[in-house]
Write a protein that holds these residues in place. Structure first.
Motif, PDB file in Angstrom:
ATOM      1  N   GLY B 273       0.765  -1.236   0.000  1.00  0.00           N
ATOM      2  CA  GLY B 273       0.000   0.000   0.000  1.00  0.00           C
ATOM      3  C   GLY B 273       0.800   1.293   0.000  1.00  0.00           C
ATOM      4  N   ARG B 274       2.100   1.194  -0.275  1.00  0.00           N
ATOM      5  CA  ARG B 274       2.882   2.425  -0.365  1.00  0.00           C
ATOM      6  C   ARG B 274       2.926   2.923  -1.816  1.00  0.00           C
ATOM      7  N   ILE B 275       3.242   4.212  -1.952  1.00  0.00           N
ATOM      8  CA  ILE B 275       3.415   4.820  -3.281  1.00  0.00           C
ATOM      9  C   ILE B 275       4.881   5.226  -3.420  1.00  0.00           C
ATOM     10  N   LEU B 276       5.565   4.681  -4.418  1.00  0.00           N
ATOM     11  CA  LEU B 276       6.979   4.995  -4.652  1.00  0.00           C
ATOM     12  C   LEU B 276       7.122   5.596  -6.048  1.00  0.00           C
ATOM     13  N   VAL B 277       8.066   6.535  -6.175  1.00  0.00           N
ATOM     14  CA  VAL B 277       8.278   7.152  -7.491  1.00  0.00           C
ATOM     15  C   VAL B 277       9.207   6.274  -8.321  1.00  0.00           C
ATOM     16  N   ASN B 278       8.768   5.922  -9.509  1.00  0.00           N
ATOM     17  CA  ASN B 278       9.572   5.137 -10.432  1.00  0.00           C
ATOM     18  C   ASN B 278      10.375   6.049 -11.353  1.00  0.00           C
ATOM     19  N   GLU B 279       9.692   6.809 -12.201  1.00  0.00           N
ATOM     20  CA  GLU B 279      10.390   7.661 -13.177  1.00  0.00           C
ATOM     21  C   GLU B 279       9.710   9.008 -13.262  1.00  0.00           C
ATOM     22  N   LEU B 280      10.441   9.995 -13.797  1.00  0.00           N
ATOM     23  CA  LEU B 280       9.886  11.306 -14.110  1.00  0.00           C
ATOM     24  C   LEU B 280      10.057  11.577 -15.603  1.00  0.00           C
ATOM     25  N   ALA B 281       9.059  12.235 -16.213  1.00  0.00           N
ATOM     26  CA  ALA B 281       9.215  12.727 -17.580  1.00  0.00           C
ATOM     27  C   ALA B 281       8.679  14.147 -17.620  1.00  0.00           C
ATOM     28  N   MET B 282       9.436  15.056 -18.220  1.00  0.00           N
ATOM     29  CA  MET B 282       9.046  16.474 -18.253  1.00  0.00           C
ATOM     30  C   MET B 282       8.683  16.877 -19.671  1.00  0.00           C
ATOM     31  N   ARG B 283       7.571  16.352 -20.110  1.00  0.00           N
ATOM     32  CA  ARG B 283       7.025  16.572 -21.456  1.00  0.00           C
ATOM     33  C   ARG B 283       5.694  15.835 -21.452  1.00  0.00           C
ATOM     34  N   PRO B 284       4.848  16.069 -22.469  1.00  0.00           N
ATOM     35  CA  PRO B 284       3.656  15.220 -22.580  1.00  0.00           C
ATOM     36  C   PRO B 284       4.089  13.760 -22.580  1.00  0.00           C
ATOM     37  N   HIS B 285       3.245  12.904 -22.045  1.00  0.00           N
ATOM     38  CA  HIS B 285       3.681  11.542 -21.742  1.00  0.00           C
ATOM     39  C   HIS B 285       2.597  10.546 -22.137  1.00  0.00           C
ATOM     40  N   ASN B 286       3.035   9.362 -22.484  1.00  0.00           N
ATOM     41  CA  ASN B 286       2.126   8.299 -22.900  1.00  0.00           C
ATOM     42  C   ASN B 286       1.000   8.056 -21.891  1.00  0.00           C
ATOM     43  N   SER B 287       1.297   8.226 -20.609  1.00  0.00           N
ATOM     44  CA  SER B 287       0.258   8.024 -19.595  1.00  0.00           C
ATOM     45  C   SER B 287      -0.776   9.155 -19.597  1.00  0.00           C
ATOM     46  N   GLY B 288      -0.553  10.195 -20.415  1.00  0.00           N
ATOM     47  CA  GLY B 288      -1.510  11.296 -20.500  1.00  0.00           C
ATOM     48  C   GLY B 288      -2.231  11.384 -21.832  1.00  0.00           C
ATOM     49  N   HIS B 289      -2.006  10.414 -22.711  1.00  0.00           N
ATOM     50  CA  HIS B 289      -2.662  10.477 -24.032  1.00  0.00           C
ATOM     51  C   HIS B 289      -4.188  10.388 -23.922  1.00  0.00           C
ATOM     52  N   TRP B 290      -4.666   9.741 -22.882  1.00  0.00           N
ATOM     53  CA  TRP B 290      -6.114   9.619 -22.686  1.00  0.00           C
ATOM     54  C   TRP B 290      -6.776  10.989 -22.591  1.00  0.00           C
ATOM     55  N   THR B 291      -6.015  12.011 -22.152  1.00  0.00           N
ATOM     56  CA  THR B 291      -6.612  13.341 -21.951  1.00  0.00           C
ATOM     57  C   THR B 291      -7.085  13.976 -23.256  1.00  0.00           C
ATOM     58  N   GLN B 292      -6.562  13.524 -24.389  1.00  0.00           N
ATOM     59  CA  GLN B 292      -6.999  14.107 -25.670  1.00  0.00           C
ATOM     60  C   GLN B 292      -8.504  13.976 -25.861  1.00  0.00           C
ATOM     61  N   ASP B 293      -9.041  12.840 -25.451  1.00  0.00           N
ATOM     62  CA  ASP B 293     -10.474  12.595 -25.638  1.00  0.00           C
ATOM     63  C   ASP B 293     -11.215  12.463 -24.317  1.00  0.00           C
ATOM     64  N   GLY B 294     -10.457  12.367 -23.206  1.00  0.00           N
ATOM     65  CA  GLY B 294     -11.098  12.081 -21.930  1.00  0.00           C
ATOM     66  C   GLY B 294     -11.076  13.214 -20.923  1.00  0.00           C
ATOM     67  N   ALA B 295     -10.321  14.284 -21.191  1.00  0.00           N
ATOM     68  CA  ALA B 295     -10.253  15.395 -20.234  1.00  0.00           C
ATOM     69  C   ALA B 295     -10.749  16.675 -20.895  1.00  0.00           C
ATOM     70  N   ILE B 296     -11.144  17.629 -20.066  1.00  0.00           N
ATOM     71  CA  ILE B 296     -11.608  18.912 -20.609  1.00  0.00           C
ATOM     72  C   ILE B 296     -10.473  19.587 -21.376  1.00  0.00           C
ATOM     73  N   THR B 297      -9.275  19.551 -20.812  1.00  0.00           N
ATOM     74  CA  THR B 297      -8.102  20.115 -21.499  1.00  0.00           C
ATOM     75  C   THR B 297      -7.059  19.010 -21.610  1.00  0.00           C
ATOM     76  N   SER B 298      -6.507  18.800 -22.778  1.00  0.00           N
ATOM     77  CA  SER B 298      -5.539  17.715 -22.956  1.00  0.00           C
ATOM     78  C   SER B 298      -4.184  18.111 -22.371  1.00  0.00           C
ATOM     79  N   GLN B 299      -3.369  17.106 -22.100  1.00  0.00           N
ATOM     80  CA  GLN B 299      -2.003  17.377 -21.631  1.00  0.00           C
ATOM     81  C   GLN B 299      -1.234  18.218 -22.648  1.00  0.00           C
ATOM     82  N   PHE B 300      -1.514  18.023 -23.935  1.00  0.00           N
ATOM     83  CA  PHE B 300      -0.768  18.747 -24.969  1.00  0.00           C
ATOM     84  C   PHE B 300      -1.135  20.232 -24.952  1.00  0.00           C
ATOM     85  N   ALA B 301      -2.446  20.514 -24.862  1.00  0.00           N
ATOM     86  CA  ALA B 301      -2.888  21.905 -24.802  1.00  0.00           C
ATOM     87  C   ALA B 301      -2.358  22.564 -23.533  1.00  0.00           C
ATOM     88  N   ASN B 302      -2.386  21.858 -22.431  1.00  0.00           N
ATOM     89  CA  ASN B 302      -1.887  22.452 -21.191  1.00  0.00           C
ATOM     90  C   ASN B 302      -0.370  22.616 -21.204  1.00  0.00           C
TER      91      ASN B 302
END
Lengths: 394, 394
Positions: B273-302
């Motif tokens: 039940g712990r949360i550990l940081v694996n990696e960081l990416a400082m750009r739009p990221h594959n884990s945010g592609h869902w926002t294009q169709d699933g969020a009010i504002t996409s990761q790319f627009a933001n």
């Protein structure tokens, strides 16, 4: 990959937004633009600068395109026929597109297939306009002198059959004297009764070569000074049977005219509850901009899919209400600080800028808002459009 | 209009989709691409072909850009510092970006600010890996010979501190003998305990220079063979307090590291039940592609809004569930007929193709699906991705 290339003629904002919609589809896009500064030319990788009125230019552009489609209706019909004869898929094809190019041809065709329109006919001169007014008023030509006092069918709407848009090429005249101007261009003039309408609607459909078609919800379109100001999707309070009737009308027009791609059918809802066809446009249309943020598949994505004969996307809405408001240029040429303000005020606002220089009254962008409360959704869109134009300053 | 120009270094799909998101914002986009065929270079109007490892190329590219941002983390940190010294706004800046470029620097910083990570240290050779394994297992170096049988902290994860992505530059080793390969590149190697995780999550935020930040819902990310396969938004069954904790962690990392733009924080949710940081990416990221169709504002627009210091858009979801599935290349190079089939099967499917040639295992696109029923939404995404790859044939 053998993904096809779509060639789009015309570099306006419709081409810009069609390119935007084509990117996720993986479709390569080629643009024929008047200048390298045109709205779409700023964002498309492969731009040919040239004159769409020149057949050789069109032929050279068409090489390397799998299909041609259009940002506007101004390509000469005979050039489209020549391209088709060359074997270039032109979508919509000239036999369909002529109905969006020539209002006389359009009215004749809609009459022939029994689609209700405002009463109309081609008129030859201002005196003929007065005769038309009398006919429309129900008083025949034998009832004496032509009434110029507004009592005999005036005001009348006059339209040049070709070349008009956004209120240009359209006159509302109250007398045969006022009817002189439209004849000066030497283009045939169509007279139409001025319909006593409750509001304007638009029924937008998309149709593909193999005959699949989708219908978007019928919207209400609010014009100010002959230019589209606001679109509400779906049209508030529209009787569901009337909405279905309007969609069926648009689907039937699409089929009878052999339209491929997006077809906008602009409608009058009359005060006595009839639906009459006002105008047709065979391309993505201002009344469909709400679909970018309000529908599962936008008009632009479906236009691309249709011209490539790909299966069409779901046209249903994603929100209870979506409102589009056009952003017109105001007196101040730099919109950037107003744009920033609008983003800060409303983080849900969807802004669509066209990259155009600001000129007073010029369409330079639009905003979309969506939500459950129509009054609030309208207020947000109107505020942002007004603030960007400079007519609202708080 | 004084709308700014964003210069993006790198011509991959992230730049392609950032350009797509910049079009409605009216933002001019300039691209530095390795080749004219790169994913983004196919769709951007202003492309400079050049080597991002060359400072003179970067300097020439930066002229005429109001801000520089990145498709990848591979621009040498010293070049970014030189550009900043020239007065070019670099976003994220080198002092932030180095944490996404160098896993050693990242781990040291996260330790310093007290962010929980897998146990780790830089290792010098295969014997040192075995020592690390023993340390992690709780058995000190004085307990005898290094256990190579999996009992003493093995398996261990080894990562070159620079240059890895999508499973490249990462090894899971079960013995000091297996640990030889990572050292061959001559790059420092980071050893990390192999975390006993229940699943992988990602907390994505966007932060602007003036310190505004937005947090997207925490998502679950499912990897197959070290490559992201599926992302589910929001992460199913995640305790709301745990989700808020993960968002706060990401916001704190963004602030402490001075990130500007999109920050993806890849997380392990451990079996205890712990949360550990694996990696960081400082750009739009594959884990945010869902926002294009699933969020009010996409990761790319933001991301675009953030690097320009514009107010950020609403990151909230538009649907109960959104699922993203990556489309990997299969054995058959032509995806077009499969693409057509997927559109016909699911008119609500959102396809995002990158314009890349198909190679087995290469990411060539992704699909998004959304709806109320998670099982159905997942099935639709998995079916489309599998059909496009050729692993599903019905």
């Amino acid at each position: 990959m053998t993904f096809p290339v779509v060639g789009m003629v015309g570099g306006g904002q419709l081409a810009r937004m069609t390119h935007e919609a084509g990117i996720p589809l993986g479709i390569k896009f080629k643009l024929l633009s008047d200048t390298p500064q045109d709205s779409a030319a700023q964002v498309v990788s492969e731009v040919v600068v040239g004159d769409y009125r020149d057949l050789d230019t069109l032929r050279a552009f068409a090489r390397g395109c799998d299909v041609l489609t259009f940002d506007h209706e101004h390509v000469p019909t005979e050039h489209l026929r020549a391209l088709e004869a060359d074997g270039v898929p032109v979508r919509p094809g000239p036999e369909a597109l002529v109905h969006a190019q020539d209002k006389g041809v359009m009215r004749a065709k809609l009459d022939a297939i029994g689609v209700p329109c405002p009463r109309h006919r081609i008129v030859s001169d201002p005196e003929d306009v007065a005769r038309f007014a009398a006919e429309v008023s129900g008083r025949g030509a034998d009832e004496g002198r032509w009434p110029d006092d507004g009592s005999g069918g005036f005001p009348v709407v006059l339209k040049t059959v070709r070349g008009g848009y956004d209120g240009k090429g359209v006159w509302v005249v109250r007398s045969s004297k006022e009817a002189e101007e439209p004849f000066r261009a030497g283009v045939p003039v169509l007279a139409e009764e001025k319909v006593d309408f409750a509001r304007e609607l638009a029924a937008n459909i998309v149709r593909s070569p193999h005959g699949q078609a989708v219908a978007y919800p019928v919207v209400e379109s609010i014009q100010v000074n002959g230019v589209c100001d606001t679109v509400i999707a779906p049209a508030p309070g529209l009787d569901p049977e009337q909405a279905a009737h309007a969609q069926e009308l648009a689907l039937r027009i699409g089929q009878e005219l052999g339209v491929v791609g997006h077809l906008a059918v602009e409608l009058f809802e009359t005060t006595d509850g009839r639906i009459l066809v006002n105008e047709l446009a065979m391309r993505p249309h201002n009344s469909g901009h709400w679909t970018q943020d309000g529908a599962i598949t936008s008009q632009f994505a479906n236009h691309v899919r249709a011209v490539l004969d790909l299966p069409l996307g779901d046209p249903r809405p994603r929100a209870r209400w979506t409102v589009m408001a056009n952003v017109l240029g105001g007196d101040y040429p730099d919109m950037y600080s107003a744009y920033l303000h609008c983003m800060a005020r409303d983080p849900q606002l969807k802004i669509h800028m066209y990259g155009k220089d600001v000129k007073p009254g010029r369409k330079v962008g639009h905003v979309n808002t969506y939500g459950d409360d129509l009054a609030e959704v309208r207020e947000r869109a109107a505020h942002a459009a007004g603030y960007l134009r400079g007519t609202i300053t708080e």
